[in-house]
Design an enzyme around this catalytic site. Structure first.
Site, PDB file in Angstrom:
ATOM      1  N   GLU A  66      85.349  39.922  11.814  1.00  0.00           N
ATOM      2  CA  GLU A  66      84.795  40.498  10.575  1.00  0.00           C
ATOM      3  C   GLU A  66      84.524  41.960  10.886  1.00  0.00           C
ATOM      4  OE1 GLU A  66      84.328  39.065   7.679  1.00  0.00           O
ATOM      5  OE2 GLU A  66      84.566  36.945   8.135  1.00  0.00           O
ATOM      6  N   LEU A  67      85.371  42.847  10.385  1.00  0.00           N
ATOM      7  CA  LEU A  67      85.336  44.241  10.854  1.00  0.00           C
ATOM      8  C   LEU A  67      84.893  45.218   9.764  1.00  0.00           C
ATOM      9  CD1 LEU A  67      88.643  43.981  12.911  1.00  0.00           C
ATOM     10  CD2 LEU A  67      86.316  43.442  13.631  1.00  0.00           C
TER      11      LEU A  67
ATOM     12  N   ASN B 127      73.209  45.045  11.817  1.00  0.00           N
ATOM     13  CA  ASN B 127      72.841  45.395  10.437  1.00  0.00           C
ATOM     14  C   ASN B 127      72.286  44.229   9.619  1.00  0.00           C
ATOM     15  OD1 ASN B 127      75.393  44.265  10.294  1.00  0.00           O
ATOM     16  ND2 ASN B 127      76.124  45.633   8.695  1.00  0.00           N
TER      17      ASN B 127
ATOM     18  N   LYS C 239      75.934  36.667  21.764  1.00  0.00           N
ATOM     19  CA  LYS C 239      75.482  37.962  22.277  1.00  0.00           C
ATOM     20  C   LYS C 239      75.097  38.809  21.069  1.00  0.00           C
ATOM     21  CE  LYS C 239      77.172  41.781  22.823  1.00  0.00           C
ATOM     22  NZ  LYS C 239      75.946  42.421  22.284  1.00  0.00           N
TER      23      LYS C 239
ATOM     24  N   GLY D 159      81.711  43.329  13.709  1.00  0.00           N
ATOM     25  CA  GLY D 159      81.354  44.669  14.150  1.00  0.00           C
ATOM     26  C   GLY D 159      82.430  45.651  13.755  1.00  0.00           C
ATOM     27  N   SER D 160      82.568  46.699  14.534  1.00  0.00           N
ATOM     28  CA  SER D 160      83.497  47.760  14.165  1.00  0.00           C
ATOM     29  C   SER D 160      84.947  47.343  14.410  1.00  0.00           C
ATOM     30  CB  SER D 160      83.187  49.010  14.986  1.00  0.00           C
ATOM     31  OG  SER D 160      83.345  48.723  16.356  1.00  0.00           O
TER      32      SER D 160
ATOM     33  N   GLU E 122      84.346  55.093   6.786  1.00  0.00           N
ATOM     34  CA  GLU E 122      83.171  54.296   6.406  1.00  0.00           C
ATOM     35  C   GLU E 122      81.918  55.082   6.821  1.00  0.00           C
ATOM     36  OE1 GLU E 122      82.676  50.771   8.823  1.00  0.00           O
ATOM     37  OE2 GLU E 122      81.876  49.616   7.153  1.00  0.00           O
TER      38      GLU E 122
ATOM     39  N   ALA F  99      73.502  42.097  18.993  1.00  0.00           N
ATOM     40  CA  ALA F  99      73.598  43.542  19.220  1.00  0.00           C
ATOM     41  C   ALA F  99      72.397  44.007  20.040  1.00  0.00           C
ATOM     42  CB  ALA F  99      73.632  44.269  17.889  1.00  0.00           C
TER      43      ALA F  99
ATOM     44  N   CYS G  42      78.659  46.123   5.676  1.00  0.00           N
ATOM     45  CA  CYS G  42      80.125  46.185   5.755  1.00  0.00           C
ATOM     46  C   CYS G  42      80.741  46.167   4.361  1.00  0.00           C
ATOM     47  CB  CYS G  42      80.646  45.034   6.582  1.00  0.00           C
ATOM     48  SG  CYS G  42      80.031  43.460   6.009  1.00  0.00           S
TER      49      CYS G  42
HETATM   50  P1  NAD Z   1      80.013  47.640  17.104  1.00  0.00           P
HETATM   51  O1  NAD Z   1      81.406  47.165  17.112  1.00  0.00           O
HETATM   52  O2  NAD Z   1      79.672  48.860  17.863  1.00  0.00           O
HETATM   53  O3  NAD Z   1      79.037  46.513  17.682  1.00  0.00           O
HETATM   54  C1  NAD Z   1      79.054  45.195  17.219  1.00  0.00           C
HETATM   55  C2  NAD Z   1      78.793  44.243  18.370  1.00  0.00           C
HETATM   56  O4  NAD Z   1      79.828  44.408  19.327  1.00  0.00           O
HETATM   57  C3  NAD Z   1      77.478  44.501  19.105  1.00  0.00           C
HETATM   58  O5  NAD Z   1      76.920  43.265  19.464  1.00  0.00           O
HETATM   59  C4  NAD Z   1      77.930  45.235  20.354  1.00  0.00           C
HETATM   60  O6  NAD Z   1      77.079  45.041  21.445  1.00  0.00           O
HETATM   61  C5  NAD Z   1      79.264  44.556  20.604  1.00  0.00           C
HETATM   62  N1  NAD Z   1      80.162  45.317  21.457  1.00  0.00           N
HETATM   63  C6  NAD Z   1      80.364  46.661  21.478  1.00  0.00           C
HETATM   64  N2  NAD Z   1      81.250  46.979  22.453  1.00  0.00           N
HETATM   65  C7  NAD Z   1      81.618  45.814  23.050  1.00  0.00           C
HETATM   66  C8  NAD Z   1      82.476  45.474  24.124  1.00  0.00           C
HETATM   67  N3  NAD Z   1      83.144  46.410  24.800  1.00  0.00           N
HETATM   68  N4  NAD Z   1      82.608  44.171  24.457  1.00  0.00           N
HETATM   69  C9  NAD Z   1      81.942  43.221  23.785  1.00  0.00           C
HETATM   70  N5  NAD Z   1      81.098  43.472  22.773  1.00  0.00           N
HETATM   71  C10 NAD Z   1      80.932  44.756  22.414  1.00  0.00           C
HETATM   72  O7  NAD Z   1      79.633  47.749  15.584  1.00  0.00           O
HETATM   73  P2  NAD Z   1      78.306  48.340  14.937  1.00  0.00           P
HETATM   74  O8  NAD Z   1      78.495  49.792  14.795  1.00  0.00           O
HETATM   75  O9  NAD Z   1      77.094  47.851  15.637  1.00  0.00           O
HETATM   76  O10 NAD Z   1      78.365  47.608  13.514  1.00  0.00           O
HETATM   77  C11 NAD Z   1      78.806  48.249  12.398  1.00  0.00           C
HETATM   78  C12 NAD Z   1      80.228  47.846  12.063  1.00  0.00           C
HETATM   79  O11 NAD Z   1      80.275  46.444  11.839  1.00  0.00           O
HETATM   80  C13 NAD Z   1      80.691  48.477  10.781  1.00  0.00           C
HETATM   81  O12 NAD Z   1      82.009  48.921  10.912  1.00  0.00           O
HETATM   82  C14 NAD Z   1      80.618  47.331   9.765  1.00  0.00           C
HETATM   83  O13 NAD Z   1      81.476  47.455   8.676  1.00  0.00           O
HETATM   84  C15 NAD Z   1      80.950  46.158  10.620  1.00  0.00           C
HETATM   85  N6  NAD Z   1      80.454  44.924  10.008  1.00  0.00           N
HETATM   86  C16 NAD Z   1      81.364  44.073   9.464  1.00  0.00           C
HETATM   87  C17 NAD Z   1      80.927  42.911   8.838  1.00  0.00           C
HETATM   88  C18 NAD Z   1      81.916  41.972   8.223  1.00  0.00           C
HETATM   89  O14 NAD Z   1      81.518  40.880   7.865  1.00  0.00           O
HETATM   90  N7  NAD Z   1      83.186  42.340   8.076  1.00  0.00           N
HETATM   91  C19 NAD Z   1      79.571  42.625   8.782  1.00  0.00           C
HETATM   92  C20 NAD Z   1      78.658  43.515   9.344  1.00  0.00           C
HETATM   93  C21 NAD Z   1      79.127  44.665   9.970  1.00  0.00           C
END
Ligand code: NAD
Length: 476
Positions: free
Chosen positions: A251-252, A152, A175, A229-230, A379, A177, A285
């Site tokens: 950072e979730l 994002n 790594k 990420g999530s 969310e 996205a 996020c």
């Molecule tokens: P996601 O968790 O699906 O993916 C994020 C990253 O994790 C990607 O690089 C993905 O390839 C990797 N990933 C996924 N599965 C994995 C695994 N099994 N092993 C290792 N890596 C893996 O999240 P998303 O849907 O792409 O991003 C959106 C989420 O991120 C939302 O919940 C948002 O709130 C959060 N986010 C948080 C912040 C923060 O600063 N707190 C900032 C930006 C986004």
């Protein structure tokens, strides 16, 4: 062969390396393949880990001033290439170019801030009970870092991790996205161009993050995991990290509440809540996820908010006037639709929007959304704004603190007492008071509860990449 068919190599072991397989990066707006990118797996992960360890001993040996100098040059290079980076982001994940240019400045500001912070990492001498003893505390880099970033903010999420890690003397394997590897690879190109130690920063794109991650997570030489990420994936990685006792920053997910009180400056609140909701088409996020408005001003606020949302310019992210581009994927669109239908089924009123075309969803505002609706409890991560009335200040804080998310919350008020008391009572890592865009490189960013661990930015940001060593010296 066109550029698109040519494989964009990974930045691995200090060189551009092709892999046996590649994967396409597809524009969410046009549906066209933008590039084919090297697809890294276990083999590349093993090579990267070896290289990161070698590079670590060299990089940590450079002076903080030399590391700072490189980060500063990288900062300048990013700004000099802002148009290219903004276009790449628009192509790979659909962020409007006008907004992308803002992200480039924000992303680059982490390089400059941590270039400055690198020079302020200091230890101390403690007083001792014994006249013969000297107690020395020093700060050292934690070691090679594994960083995982979301799509994002393809530039800012990278620099927010990589800048403090490199400033502290760590090497980094990134790594990015699978949706947005091109921006990360472009940043690696600039790193190489400004003379960065090649293998101190490596970028390994992967269509499937799991195989590569398993290798790096199991490698005890990788001393730190930093993930954005999530919450779901973050929790899984947290458990994995325990097996090799890595330091962890997470950072979730967000789900930010907004509280608009009846003493607020209404114009400022309308414009601030509009930005907090619709920036990056709601895919942030810290995006406003549930908007609570005090009953006395609820009707006036709702009407004007819907009018403003309707005026946002929807379209091609590559066009300079566009404010609302496509969402990143079909799943993202489906989630918004599911939240919209659920809210309508529960009796909410559609004030504007609800229209979808391809992956584009028009800014949507819902009034009188029941507090149990999915758009309130989950969310949404899209351009859907649920408005909910509230009565007292106490009720507002209670509603805001519901649920597991604890990243950002927003308050609109002109009352000092209310500013202080609600800021203290909100269970969130970040509170924006009359401020819809609170994040900045020089302040700590991060969440509590299920929104994460650790902070990025500020003085705290570099501390995440430092170990404390205590040396006790008994003088002869
Ligand atoms: P996601 O968790 O699906 O993916 C994020 C990253 O994790 C990607 O690089 C993905 O390839 C990797 N990933 C996924 N599965 C994995 C695994 N099994 N092993 C290792 N890596 C893996 O999240 P998303 O849907 O792409 O991003 C959106 C989420 O991120 C939302 O919940 C948002 O709130 C959060 N986010 C948080 C912040 C923060 O600063 N707190 C900032 C930006 C986004």
């Amino acid at each position: 062969m066109t550029d698109v068919q040519q494989m964009q190599p990974a930045w691995l072991a200090g060189a551009w390396k092709e892999t046996a397989k590649s994967f396409p990066v597809v524009s969410p707006f046009s549906g066209e393949v933008v590039a084919n990118v090297a697809d890294c797996g276990e083999q590349e992960a093993r090579l990267a880990a070896d290289q990161a360890c070698q590079a670590f001993s060299e990089w940590r040996g450079q002076t903080a001033f030399a590391r700072a100098e490189l980060l500063e040059r990288w900062y300048q290079a990013m700004l000099a290439h802002d148009q290219e980076i903004a276009r790449l982001m628009a192509q790979e994940m659909g962020k409007p170019v006008s907004e992308g240019l803002g992200e480039v400045r924000y992303a680059a500001s982490f390089l400059r801030w941590f270039a400055e912070e690198a020079k302020r990492v200091a230890g101390e001498f403690l007083p001792s009970q014994s006249a013969r003893k000297r107690l020395w505390i020093l700060k050292q880099p934690v070691g090679p870092v594994y960083a995982i970033t979301p799509w994002n903010f393809p530039a800012a999420m990278v620099t927010r991790k990589v800048a403090p890690a490199l400033a502290a003397g760590c090497s980094v394997i990134l790594k990015p996205a699978e949706e947005s590897p091109l921006t990360a690879l472009y940043l690696a190109r600039l790193w190489a161009e400004v003379g960065g130690l090649p293998a101190a920063f490596q970028v390994l794109p992967a269509s499937d993050p799991a195989p590569l991650s398993r290798v790096l997570m199991a490698d005890s030489r990788i001393r730190k995991l930093t993930f954005t990420g999530s919450t779901e994936v973050g929790l899984m990685l947290y458990q994995e990290a325990a097996k090799t006792l890595k330091r962890v920053s997470l950072e979730l997910g967000g789900g930010a509440p907004v509280l608009v009180f009846d003493d607020a400056d209404l114009d400022a609140a309308l414009s601030g809540v509009l930005t907090a909701k619709f920036r990056n088409v709601g895919q942030s996020c810290v995006a406003a996820n549930r908007i609570y408005v005090q009953r006395d001003i609820y009707a006036a606020f709702s009407k004007r908010y819907a009018e403003l949302a309707e005026q946002l310019k929807v379209g091609d992210p590559l066009r300079p006037e566009t404010q609302i581009g496509p969402l990143v994927s079909r799943q993202a669109v489906d989630k918004v639709k599911r939240h919209l239908e659920d809210a309508l089924d529960r009796g909410a009123t559609l004030l504007t929007g609800g229209r979808t075309e391809g992956l584009t969803v028009w800014p949507t505002v819902l009034a009188d959304v029941p507090r149990e609706a999915l758009a309130v409890s989950e969310e949404t991560f899209g351009p859907l704004a649920p408005l909910i009335p509230f009565g007292s200040e106490e009720e507002a804080v209670q509603l805001a603190n519901r649920g597991q998310a604890g990243l950002a919350a927003y308050v609109w008020t002109r009352d000092l007492r209310r500013t202080l008391l609600t800021s203290e009572a909100l269970e969130f890592g970040i509170v924006g008071v009359n401020d819809g865009v609170p994040s900045t490189a020089n302040a700590p960013f991060g969440g509590v509860k299920f929104s994460g661990l650790g902070r990025e930015g500020g003085h705290e940001g570099i501390a995440e990449y430092l170990e404390t060593k205590f040396v006790s010296i008994d003088l002869p």
